[in-house]
Design an enzyme around this catalytic site. Structure first.
Site, PDB file in Angstrom:
ATOM      1  N   GLU A  33       0.482  -1.107   0.337  1.00  0.00           N
ATOM      2  CA  GLU A  33      -0.206  -0.155   0.275  1.00  0.00           C
ATOM      3  C   GLU A  33       0.786   1.429  -0.116  1.00  0.00           C
ATOM      4  O   GLU A  33       0.862   2.121  -0.931  1.00  0.00           O
ATOM      5  CB  GLU A  33      -1.308   0.010   1.081  1.00  0.00           C
ATOM      6  N   TYR A 116      -6.254   6.014   3.538  1.00  0.00           N
ATOM      7  CA  TYR A 116      -6.567   5.860   2.516  1.00  0.00           C
ATOM      8  C   TYR A 116      -5.447   3.955   3.176  1.00  0.00           C
ATOM      9  O   TYR A 116      -6.730   3.163   2.907  1.00  0.00           O
ATOM     10  CB  TYR A 116      -5.976   5.867   1.112  1.00  0.00           C
ATOM     11  N   ASP A 134      -9.885   5.391  -2.470  1.00  0.00           N
ATOM     12  CA  ASP A 134      -8.268   6.432  -3.356  1.00  0.00           C
ATOM     13  C   ASP A 134      -8.788   7.042  -4.588  1.00  0.00           C
ATOM     14  O   ASP A 134      -9.954   7.198  -4.567  1.00  0.00           O
ATOM     15  CB  ASP A 134      -7.578   4.799  -3.136  1.00  0.00           C
TER      16      ASP A 134
END
Length: 295
Positions: A33, A116, A134
């Site tokens: 991520e 996020y 996102d």
DNA sequence: AAAACGTGGAT
DNA sequence: TATCCAAGTTT
């Protein structure tokens, strides 16, 4: 929109990405991520594989120098992410028993993890019900729910609320829907040429029902690059990444002719902790050499 | 809350 | 060739 429809579509059409393989740890999810922030999947894949092989746990990453981390980050861009990931790993190793936290608020307290990423880790690594927002999801919601051509200005509060409204109560299903929404935005409901004929929710999409109107919101700020400090910092750092040992300042001076801008950028890199100066005046990636002793 | 922060492939 | 754009966060 029906969660089952989208989750079923995801199960049949999702890309096979390394961080989605069975057995990927929460640490692997977190690393992916961070790397994927503003960076395309294709460029992340090889770096992630190398990274996880070298540092399979947070404590392994925490044990190496910042310079080694910045070097391994390679040319993914925004190298401060590498520093923050290193910091986060240090905290996770020291304060969380080497285990990535599963709770959103704890994740949010870690460096480099924002609205996020915290929810992405909670949902994708731990199967929690968390609205993951996102750029892909914002676009899908703008079209499918609001009938607009594209997402307007981000508003964390409203965006989270919009997506939360879509999530079913049941945790695992909600988590699956979160990743399905992202994947839909990534491979079908794309920014440029959406593949609407392949879309599983085509028939119920508000944008379709409205006749696919053009985006009418405020123009998105165009991001310039040539001539910016960002470019200069990139060039300076690239010299150090491409060199095994310390380099004299003369090696850095040749990458940019404007001395004033060059010096300011070098100073900012030192300030960020991305570059270090040795006692003899030479420059290196941080922590790879003894800062206090010459040669 | 706007602006800074890298990089490179696609169109 | 120029512009767009890619799983955002921080200050």
């Amino acid at each position: 929109m029906d969660a089952g429809t989208l989750v079923g579509w995801f199960d049949a059409n999702a890309r096979e990405l390394p961080w989605r393989a069975d057995g990927t740890t929460p640490w692997g999810v977190l690393v992916s991520e961070i790397m994927l922030q503003q960076t395309p999947v294709a460029r992340v894949e090889p770096v992630w594989l190398d990274w996880m092989a070298r540092w399979p746990r947070p404590s392994a990453l925490a044990a190496v120098s910042r310079g080694e981390v910045v070097r391994a980050w390679g040319k993914l861009g925004y190298p401060r992410r590498a520093l923050r990931l290193h910091e986060a790993a240090t905290v996770i190793a020291a304060e969380h028993d080497d285990t990535v936290p599963s709770d959103v608020d704890t994740l949010l307290s870690l460096p480099g993890i924002g609205a996020y990423t915290a929810r992405a880790v909670a949902a994708f690594a731990y199967g929690r019900r968390a609205p993951v927002v996102d750029t892909n999801v914002r676009r899908v919601v703008a079209r499918a729910v609001h009938g607009a051509g594209d997402a307007g200005q981000p508003s964390t509060k409203r965006d989270l609320s919009d997506v939360d409204d879509l999530l079913p109560v049941e945790e695992k299903l909600a988590a699956r829907l979160s990743i399905a929404l992202m994947e839909l935005g990534a491979i079908v409901c794309t920014a440029r040429s959406p593949r609407c004929t392949m879309c599983p929710i085509h028939a119920e999409c508000a944008w379709q029902l409205a006749g696919t109107p053009e985006y009418t919101g405020p123009a998105k700020a165009v991001q310039t690059y040539a001539g910016t400090d960002r470019q200069v910092r990139g060039k300076l750092l690239d010299v150090l990444r491409g060199t095994a040992g310390p380099v004299p300042k003369s090696r850095l001076d040749v990458v940019w002719s404007d001395a004033g801008q060059r010096e300011a950028c070098l100073a900012s890199l030192l300030d960020d902790g991305l570059v270090e100066q040795l006692a003899d005046g030479r420059f290196t990636l941080p922590g790879e050499h003894q800062a206090g002793s010459p040669k």
